[in-house]
Motif scaffolding. Structure first.
Motif, PDB file in Angstrom:
ATOM      1  N   LEU A   1      31.620   3.870 121.157  1.00 10.18           N
ATOM      2  CA  LEU A   1      32.183   2.565 121.511  1.00 10.18           C
ATOM      3  C   LEU A   1      31.176   1.444 121.271  1.00 10.18           C
ATOM      4  O   LEU A   1      31.527   0.370 120.756  1.00 10.18           O
ATOM      5  N   ASN A   2      29.932   1.679 121.620  1.00 15.94           N
ATOM      6  CA  ASN A   2      28.919   0.652 121.399  1.00 15.94           C
ATOM      7  C   ASN A   2      28.616   0.467 119.918  1.00 15.94           C
ATOM      8  O   ASN A   2      28.331  -0.651 119.475  1.00 15.94           O
TER       9      ASN A   2
ATOM     10  N   GLN B   1      30.832   0.820 117.507  1.00 12.68           N
ATOM     11  CA  GLN B   1      31.948   0.030 116.981  1.00 12.68           C
ATOM     12  C   GLN B   1      31.841  -1.432 117.395  1.00 12.68           C
ATOM     13  O   GLN B   1      32.150  -2.334 116.612  1.00 12.68           O
ATOM     14  N   LYS B   2      31.411  -1.674 118.641  1.00 11.82           N
ATOM     15  CA  LYS B   2      31.254  -3.059 119.067  1.00 11.82           C
ATOM     16  C   LYS B   2      30.141  -3.745 118.289  1.00 11.82           C
ATOM     17  O   LYS B   2      30.265  -4.930 117.926  1.00 11.82           O
ATOM     18  N   CYS B   3      29.054  -3.028 118.020  1.00 13.30           N
ATOM     19  CA  CYS B   3      27.977  -3.594 117.202  1.00 13.30           C
ATOM     20  C   CYS B   3      28.480  -3.945 115.803  1.00 13.30           C
ATOM     21  O   CYS B   3      28.109  -4.977 115.239  1.00 13.30           O
TER      22      CYS B   3
ATOM     23  N   HIS C   1      31.595  -4.827 115.055  1.00 13.18           N
ATOM     24  CA  HIS C   1      32.410  -6.039 115.188  1.00 13.18           C
ATOM     25  C   HIS C   1      31.532  -7.285 115.339  1.00 13.18           C
ATOM     26  O   HIS C   1      31.859  -8.351 114.786  1.00 13.18           O
ATOM     27  N   LEU C   2      30.435  -7.175 116.075  1.00 13.52           N
ATOM     28  CA  LEU C   2      29.547  -8.320 116.230  1.00 13.52           C
ATOM     29  C   LEU C   2      28.884  -8.694 114.908  1.00 13.52           C
ATOM     30  O   LEU C   2      28.725  -9.891 114.602  1.00 13.52           O
TER      31      LEU C   2
ATOM     32  N   TRP D   1      31.409   0.991 111.488  1.00 13.75           N
ATOM     33  CA  TRP D   1      32.602   1.177 112.322  1.00 13.75           C
ATOM     34  C   TRP D   1      33.185   2.575 112.134  1.00 13.75           C
ATOM     35  O   TRP D   1      33.587   3.229 113.099  1.00 13.75           O
TER      36      TRP D   1
ATOM     37  N   SER E   1      28.681   3.811 128.598  1.00 11.39           N
ATOM     38  CA  SER E   1      28.887   2.656 127.723  1.00 11.39           C
ATOM     39  C   SER E   1      28.305   1.390 128.338  1.00 11.39           C
ATOM     40  O   SER E   1      27.730   0.551 127.627  1.00 11.39           O
TER      41      SER E   1
ATOM     42  N   SER F   1      25.288  -0.582 126.482  1.00 16.56           N
ATOM     43  CA  SER F   1      25.504  -1.966 126.065  1.00 16.56           C
ATOM     44  C   SER F   1      24.496  -2.911 126.706  1.00 16.56           C
ATOM     45  O   SER F   1      24.083  -3.899 126.090  1.00 16.56           O
TER      46      SER F   1
ATOM     47  N   LEU G   1      22.752  -3.866 123.408  1.00 18.21           N
ATOM     48  CA  LEU G   1      23.511  -5.058 123.044  1.00 18.21           C
ATOM     49  C   LEU G   1      23.189  -6.255 123.924  1.00 18.21           C
ATOM     50  O   LEU G   1      23.787  -7.320 123.747  1.00 18.21           O
TER      51      LEU G   1
ATOM     52  N   GLU H   1      23.875  -6.994 127.016  1.00 16.52           N
ATOM     53  CA  GLU H   1      24.951  -7.516 127.849  1.00 16.52           C
ATOM     54  C   GLU H   1      24.516  -7.531 129.310  1.00 16.52           C
ATOM     55  O   GLU H   1      23.642  -6.768 129.726  1.00 16.52           O
TER      56      GLU H   1
END
Length: 298
Positions: free
Chosen positions: A31-32, A34-36, A38-39, A56, A93, A97, A101, A103
């Motif tokens: 999940l992280n 995939q989020k990376c 998208h960012l 991704w 997650s 993150s 990331l 967060e």
């Protein structure tokens, strides 16, 4: 009646728990990733679809690997052990993150993860230590039992009522969508347990894939997963709309006379916060100027 107790049940439970923990950790990493991805795509000058990113797809492959581990874990341990371990993906997650990331991790998030860990520990520690082989005859016996039929009827009724309020009445509340997802998830867990149990029984004892009940449970598992993802995407849409909704502007605490028809002003009526003047009026300014001129002439 149709159940056989497996030897070394504790070893089977431990193996299933390890599969579930590793699978959920892999899911949190995916999940992280995939989020990376998208960012990174969001910061590019030219927009590019996410499915063209190799990063991704790497996250998607890791998620498929983690879900495969979860699926296999249901074949070795009871639902009461495997289902609570799903919180591992959420907590993992959140920590990943926060570390990579950057967060924010709020105090309420830490409290929620602590409670989830405590509940998972209690369920895993005090779950019954009895491992039973699930054959096709066992699944068929319970599938037509009155307990399961009552459960399915009640779930269908509640699901249809909530879907009616969501579709026809326009009630887009988050609680309704989460309840729909939870109802579908309960069917998913039962069908996954049946399918994985029959596959494990086929590997260790006798082939069970020739029974029709196996394919019935497989169809239920796939259908519930598809509709669950659809409801979850709707939930995300409602959540994003509520977060991105523009804030309503508060009404002005003064009356702007410049907007009154038939009136003209030379300056703002509202005084300037940085100045000492209180504004000027057209009639008043003209009259004062004329009066001062008359006084000079006299």
């Amino acid at each position: 009646m149709f159940q056989t107790t497996l030897p070394n049940g504790r070893q089977f439970h431990l193996f299933g728990v390890l599969l579930a923990v590793l699978g959920n950790l892999v899911i949190s990493i995916s999940l992280n990733i995939q989020k990376c991805s998208h960012l990174q795509l969001a910061h590019q000058e030219q927009a590019r679809p996410f499915f063209r990113s190799l990063l991704w797809w790497g996250g998607a492959l890791l998620m498929a690997l983690g879900e495969t581990g979860n699926f296999a874990a249901y074949g070795f341990a009871p639902i009461t052990l495997i289902a609570p371990l799903g919180c591992m993906s959420v907590t993992g997650s959140a920590f990943i993150s926060a570390m990579f990331l950057k967060e924010n991790l709020r105090a309420s998030d830490v409290l929620g993860m602590t409670l989830a860990f405590a509940g998972s520990y209690l369920l895993v520690n005090f779950a019954p230590n009895i491992s039973q082989a699930i054959s096709a005859r066992t699944v068929q016996y319970y599938f037509v039992g009155w307990q399961f039929l009552v459960y399915v009827i009640l779930e269908i009724l509640i699901f249809c009522i909530l879907l009616y309020f969501y579709k026809r009445k326009g009630m887009k509340h988050i609680v309704i969508l989460l309840t729909l997802v939870a109802l579908l998830a309960s069917l998913t867990v039962i069908s996954v347990k049946a399918v994985s149990g029959m596959i494990a029984f086929s590997v260790t004892d006798k082939m069970q894939l020739t029974y029709p009940i196996f394919y019935i449970m497989l169809i239920i598992m796939i259908a519930s997963c598809v509709f669950q993802v659809k409801c979850f995407l709707s939930f995300l849409g409602v959540l994003l709309v509520t977060r991105n909704r523009e804030k309503e502007h508060l009404p002005q605490s003064y009356i702007d006379l410049g907007n009154i028809p038939g009136k003209q002003t030379l300056d703002k009526i509202q005084p300037d916060s940085n100045g000492l003047s209180c504004g000027t009026l057209p009639d008043g300014s003209d009259s004062t100027k004329s009066q001062s001129g008359e006084k000079k002439e006299v």
